[in-house]
Design a protein around this motif. Structure first.
Motif, PDB file in Angstrom:
ATOM      1  N   VAL A  60       0.862  -1.177   0.000  1.00  0.00           N
ATOM      2  CA  VAL A  60       0.000   0.000   0.000  1.00  0.00           C
ATOM      3  C   VAL A  60       0.899   1.227   0.000  1.00  0.00           C
ATOM      4  CG1 VAL A  60      -1.790   1.263   1.252  1.00  0.00           C
ATOM      5  CG2 VAL A  60      -1.782  -1.238   1.287  1.00  0.00           C
ATOM      6  N   ASN A  61       0.825   2.030  -1.050  1.00  0.00           N
ATOM      7  CA  ASN A  61       1.647   3.239  -1.181  1.00  0.00           C
ATOM      8  C   ASN A  61       3.121   2.964  -0.892  1.00  0.00           C
ATOM      9  OD1 ASN A  61      -0.579   4.818  -1.873  1.00  0.00           O
ATOM     10  ND2 ASN A  61      -1.038   5.263   0.256  1.00  0.00           N
ATOM     11  N   LEU A  67       4.069  -5.686   8.231  1.00  0.00           N
ATOM     12  CA  LEU A  67       5.317  -4.950   8.424  1.00  0.00           C
ATOM     13  C   LEU A  67       6.421  -5.868   8.924  1.00  0.00           C
ATOM     14  CD1 LEU A  67       3.925  -1.743  10.163  1.00  0.00           C
ATOM     15  CD2 LEU A  67       4.594  -2.011   7.769  1.00  0.00           C
ATOM     16  N   ASP A  68       7.654  -5.472   8.655  1.00  0.00           N
ATOM     17  CA  ASP A  68       8.834  -6.211   9.103  1.00  0.00           C
ATOM     18  C   ASP A  68       8.973  -6.043  10.617  1.00  0.00           C
ATOM     19  OD1 ASP A  68      11.348  -7.256   9.664  1.00  0.00           O
ATOM     20  OD2 ASP A  68      12.349  -6.180   8.032  1.00  0.00           O
ATOM     21  N   ALA A  69       8.837  -7.129  11.354  1.00  0.00           N
ATOM     22  CA  ALA A  69       8.855  -7.078  12.825  1.00  0.00           C
ATOM     23  C   ALA A  69      10.226  -6.716  13.381  1.00  0.00           C
ATOM     24  CB  ALA A  69       8.399  -8.420  13.395  1.00  0.00           C
ATOM     25  N   ALA A  93      -4.862   0.584  12.501  1.00  0.00           N
ATOM     26  CA  ALA A  93      -5.027   0.677  11.049  1.00  0.00           C
ATOM     27  C   ALA A  93      -3.696   0.884  10.339  1.00  0.00           C
ATOM     28  CB  ALA A  93      -5.980   1.823  10.716  1.00  0.00           C
ATOM     29  N   THR A  94      -2.822   1.687  10.921  1.00  0.00           N
ATOM     30  CA  THR A  94      -1.558   2.005  10.278  1.00  0.00           C
ATOM     31  C   THR A  94      -0.549   0.873  10.392  1.00  0.00           C
ATOM     32  OG1 THR A  94      -1.931   4.319  10.834  1.00  0.00           O
ATOM     33  CG2 THR A  94       0.292   3.712  10.184  1.00  0.00           C
ATOM     34  N   ILE A  95      -0.450   0.249  11.539  1.00  0.00           N
ATOM     35  CA  ILE A  95       0.550  -0.790  11.761  1.00  0.00           C
ATOM     36  C   ILE A  95       0.097  -2.146  11.220  1.00  0.00           C
ATOM     37  CG2 ILE A  95       1.820  -2.071  13.526  1.00  0.00           C
ATOM     38  CD1 ILE A  95       2.845   0.797  13.053  1.00  0.00           C
ATOM     39  N   CYS A  96      -1.161  -2.492  11.426  1.00  0.00           N
ATOM     40  CA  CYS A  96      -1.630  -3.825  11.011  1.00  0.00           C
ATOM     41  C   CYS A  96      -2.205  -3.852   9.605  1.00  0.00           C
ATOM     42  CB  CYS A  96      -2.690  -4.324  11.987  1.00  0.00           C
ATOM     43  SG  CYS A  96      -2.007  -4.743  13.599  1.00  0.00           S
ATOM     44  N   TYR A  97      -2.824  -2.784   9.171  1.00  0.00           N
ATOM     45  CA  TYR A  97      -3.568  -2.726   7.925  1.00  0.00           C
ATOM     46  C   TYR A  97      -4.514  -3.917   7.883  1.00  0.00           C
ATOM     47  CZ  TYR A  97      -4.792  -2.167   3.043  1.00  0.00           C
ATOM     48  OH  TYR A  97      -5.490  -2.022   1.879  1.00  0.00           O
ATOM     49  N   ARG A  98      -4.318  -4.905   7.077  1.00  0.00           N
ATOM     50  CA  ARG A  98      -5.202  -6.079   7.031  1.00  0.00           C
ATOM     51  C   ARG A  98      -4.413  -7.354   7.289  1.00  0.00           C
ATOM     52  NH1 ARG A  98      -8.652  -4.349   1.711  1.00  0.00           N
ATOM     53  NH2 ARG A  98      -9.758  -2.637   2.713  1.00  0.00           N
ATOM     54  N   SER A  99      -3.362  -7.254   8.084  1.00  0.00           N
ATOM     55  CA  SER A  99      -2.502  -8.400   8.362  1.00  0.00           C
ATOM     56  C   SER A  99      -3.171  -9.334   9.365  1.00  0.00           C
ATOM     57  CB  SER A  99      -1.161  -7.929   8.927  1.00  0.00           C
ATOM     58  OG  SER A  99      -0.546  -7.030   8.035  1.00  0.00           O
ATOM     59  N   PRO A 100      -3.333 -10.608   9.004  1.00  0.00           N
ATOM     60  CA  PRO A 100      -3.978 -11.545   9.936  1.00  0.00           C
ATOM     61  C   PRO A 100      -3.152 -11.748  11.200  1.00  0.00           C
ATOM     62  CG  PRO A 100      -3.253 -12.669   7.925  1.00  0.00           C
ATOM     63  CD  PRO A 100      -2.933 -11.222   7.767  1.00  0.00           C
TER      64      PRO A 100
END
Length: 118
Positions: A60-61, A67-69, A93-100
């Motif tokens: 996304v953009n 994200l890389d942990a 919303a910013t850190i997880c977005y749609r990450s399960p």
């Protein structure tokens, strides 16, 4: 009868795989910066050690999710926050977005007086 058993086993296997992937998600801890205009987020140590490099990726953009942990991320707020629920939703919303399986804990930045007024 055998078909129903096969469907039940397939469903149970799918649910187990889904539960495993959710448990394998990254847990992030965020704190308000000293100047109160940014959230600084890092993954907890257990998430960093168990990060799955094969997780499905979304871009996304130019930012790759999940994200890389192993990295630290900064979320600009642009001004000191005055609503806790907004900061919490923004961080998720910013850190997880749609990450399960991703979760975010934002350290409570309010003063004791603000807690009492709540």
């Amino acid at each position: 009868m055998h078909r129903a058993l096969a469907v039940s086993v397939a469903l149970a296997t799918s649910l187990a795989a889904l539960a495993t992937s959710a448990q394998a998600g990254t847990h992030w801890n965020c704190v308000l910066s000293d100047d109160a205009v940014r959230l600084v987020c890092v993954a907890d140590e257990a998430s960093t050690a168990a990060a799955e490099p094969e997780a499905p990726r979304t871009v996304v953009n130019g930012t790759v999710f999940p994200l890389d942990a192993r990295r630290r991320y900064v979320v600009d707020l642009w001004s000191p926050p005055d609503e806790w629920a907004f900061v919490d939703r923004l961080a998720r919303a910013t850190i997880c977005y749609r990450s399960p399986g991703c979760s975010v804990n934002v350290a409570d930045w309010r003063t004791p007086a603000q807690h009492a007024a709540r």
